[in-house]
Each structure stands twice: as structure tokens, then as C-alpha cells.
Design a protein around this motif. Structure first.
Motif, short mmCIF file in Angstrom:
data_model
loop_
_atom_site.label_atom_id
_atom_site.label_comp_id
_atom_site.label_asym_id
_atom_site.label_seq_id
_atom_site.Cartn_x
_atom_site.Cartn_y
_atom_site.Cartn_z
N ALA A 181 0.84 -1.21 0.00
CA ALA A 181 0.00 0.00 0.00
C ALA A 181 0.88 1.26 0.00
O ALA A 181 0.56 2.25 -0.67
CB ALA A 181 -0.92 -0.02 1.21
N HIS A 210 -10.48 4.27 -5.85
CA HIS A 210 -9.28 4.91 -6.41
C HIS A 210 -9.32 4.81 -7.92
O HIS A 210 -9.74 3.79 -8.47
CB HIS A 210 -8.02 4.19 -5.90
N LYS A 231 3.78 1.50 -1.34
CA LYS A 231 4.33 1.63 -2.69
C LYS A 231 3.28 2.26 -3.62
O LYS A 231 3.57 3.15 -4.42
CB LYS A 231 4.73 0.23 -3.19
N HIS A 232 2.03 1.78 -3.51
CA HIS A 232 0.96 2.32 -4.36
C HIS A 232 0.81 3.83 -4.15
O HIS A 232 0.60 4.57 -5.12
CB HIS A 232 -0.36 1.60 -4.06
N TYR A 233 0.89 4.26 -2.89
CA TYR A 233 0.69 5.68 -2.59
C TYR A 233 2.02 6.41 -2.34
O TYR A 233 2.04 7.41 -1.63
CB TYR A 233 -0.23 5.82 -1.37
N SER A 244 0.71 7.34 -14.67
CA SER A 244 0.51 6.69 -13.36
C SER A 244 -0.34 5.43 -13.52
O SER A 244 -0.14 4.45 -12.80
CB SER A 244 -0.09 7.65 -12.33
N LYS A 298 2.04 2.64 -14.41
CA LYS A 298 2.80 2.20 -13.23
C LYS A 298 1.92 1.38 -12.28
O LYS A 298 2.35 0.35 -11.76
CB LYS A 298 3.35 3.42 -12.46
N GLU A 299 0.71 1.85 -12.05
CA GLU A 299 -0.19 1.17 -11.11
C GLU A 299 -0.63 -0.20 -11.65
O GLU A 299 -0.70 -1.18 -10.90
CB GLU A 299 -1.39 2.06 -10.79
N SER A 302 -6.60 5.96 -11.33
CA SER A 302 -5.34 6.59 -11.75
C SER A 302 -5.60 8.02 -12.23
O SER A 302 -6.64 8.31 -12.84
CB SER A 302 -4.72 5.81 -12.90
N LEU A 334 2.17 -2.55 -11.11
CA LEU A 334 2.31 -2.91 -9.69
C LEU A 334 1.26 -3.94 -9.27
O LEU A 334 1.57 -4.93 -8.61
CB LEU A 334 2.18 -1.64 -8.83
N TRP A 335 0.01 -3.71 -9.66
CA TRP A 335 -1.11 -4.54 -9.17
C TRP A 335 -1.33 -5.79 -10.01
O TRP A 335 -1.90 -6.77 -9.53
CB TRP A 335 -2.40 -3.71 -9.12
N ALA A 342 -9.24 -4.84 -7.23
CA ALA A 342 -8.33 -4.19 -8.17
C ALA A 342 -8.78 -4.51 -9.59
O ALA A 342 -9.06 -5.67 -9.91
CB ALA A 342 -6.91 -4.71 -7.94
#
Ligand code: DAT
Ligand code: MG
Length: 148
Positions: free
Chosen positions: A45, A115, A47-49, A122, A125-126, A117, A129-130, A72
Motif C-alpha cells: 500500500a 481509487h 508503494k501504491h501511494y 501513473s 505504473k499502477e 489513476s 504494480l497490481w 483491483a
């Protein structure tokens, strides 16, 4: 085609809003390319934020995101990043317009249920990550009825 990362936060899951939220993106005409129910750990979390790590609300935000499972998702479509933000509404639900997800279902900034993007970069990137194993490559047969 553009993609965005959308996450239903723990309060949205607990409040039974998963179907309603997915419905709004589906009915708009966007395509679902990835979906999972997942509980994340503190480091994930954070890392996400990470862009918000210096903010005074950062640790409370991370506590909130790890307080229960989240949904997600990756959604795809023309201008889906900015249109997705419009569907979600302003960050503070007190200022989110009626008809937006936050405007219709949330009251406080620290419980704003979803949430999305904020930019194409971004989102990239997100999503990485997910969904480190990638997303599902398919095209809806409705495509020619949604795009000219
Ligand atoms: P958004 O989620 O609309 O992209 P953001 O990226 O600026 O907003 O902040 C991420 C989350 O952090 C947001 O959804 C709720 C929380 N947050 C933002 N600003 C806050 C504040 N001033 N006080 C408490 N929480 C805040
Ligand atoms: Mg943001």
C-alpha cells in the motif's frame, strides 16, 4: 487503447458497492481487462501511494487501504483515465458532484470508497504494480456499437 487502474477500497467492498461500481464502468462502454479481490500488505500500500508519503494523512491512508480486501481492476477505453476520474468524482466527497460514485456513496475524504489513476503514466505504473502477471487480452463484440 488507453487503460486505467481502478480500485474499490475496503469500505466500498464492505458496503456491498462492488457490483454497483463495476456496473457504472460497464454501462459506460469501457472494457474490463483485469479483476481481482485482494488484501494487500502495508509495504505494498505504501508503494501504491508512494507519491503521497510526505503527507500528514499518509499513515492513516495506508491503514485504511490495508484494513480489508480491495477489488483491483483494469478498465480500457478511449480517454478512460480522465473519464474514469469523472465517473469517480472529486477526491473529497463533500465536493463530489451527485451522479459520481463518490458523490452518491461517500461522505468523508478518508472513506471515499474508490481509487482511479490520475494520468496515463501513473495508470501504467499502477497496472504494472497490481497486475505483475499482466491482464487479459480480449475485445468485446460490442466494440463497433460503442466506437465509430
Ligand atoms: P485521489 O484519490 O482523488 O486521486 P489523491 O491521489 O490526492 O486523491 O489522494 C489519495 C487519497 O488520499 C484520497 O483518495 C484520499 C486521501 N487523501 C487525499 N487528500 C487527503 C486529505 N487532505 N486528508 C485526508 N486524506 C486525504
Ligand atoms: Mg490519486
Amino acid at each position: 487503447m488507453e487503460q486505467t487502474f481502478i480500485m474499490i477500497k475496503p469500505d466500498g467492498v464492505q458496503r456491498g458497492l462492488v457490483g454497483e461500481i463495476i456496473c457504472r464502468f460497464e454501462k459506460k462502454g469501457f472494457s474490463l481487462k483485469g479483476l481481482k479481490l485482494i488484501s494487500v500488505e502495508r509495504a505494498f500500500a505504501e508503494k501504491h501511494y508512494e507519491d503521497l508519503s510526505s503527507k500528514p494523512f499518509f499513515s492513516g491512508l495506508v491503514d485504511y487501504i490495508i484494513s480489508g480486501p480491495v477489488v483491483a481492476m483494469v478498465w480500457e477505453g478511449k480517454n478512460v483515465v480522465s473519464t474514469g476520474r469523472n465517473i469517480i468524482g472529486a477526491t473529497n466527497p463533500a465536493a463530489s458532484a451527485p451522479g459520481t460514485i463518490r458523490g452518491d456513496y461517500a461522505v468523508e475524504i478518508g472513506r471515499n470508497i474508490i481509487h482511479g489513476s490520475d494520468a496515463v503514466e501513473s495508470a501504467r505504473k499502477e497496472i504494472a504494480l497490481w497486475f505483475p502477471d499482466g491482464t487479459v487480452n480480449w475485445q468485446s463484440s460490442l466494440h463497433p456499437w460503442i466506437y465509430e
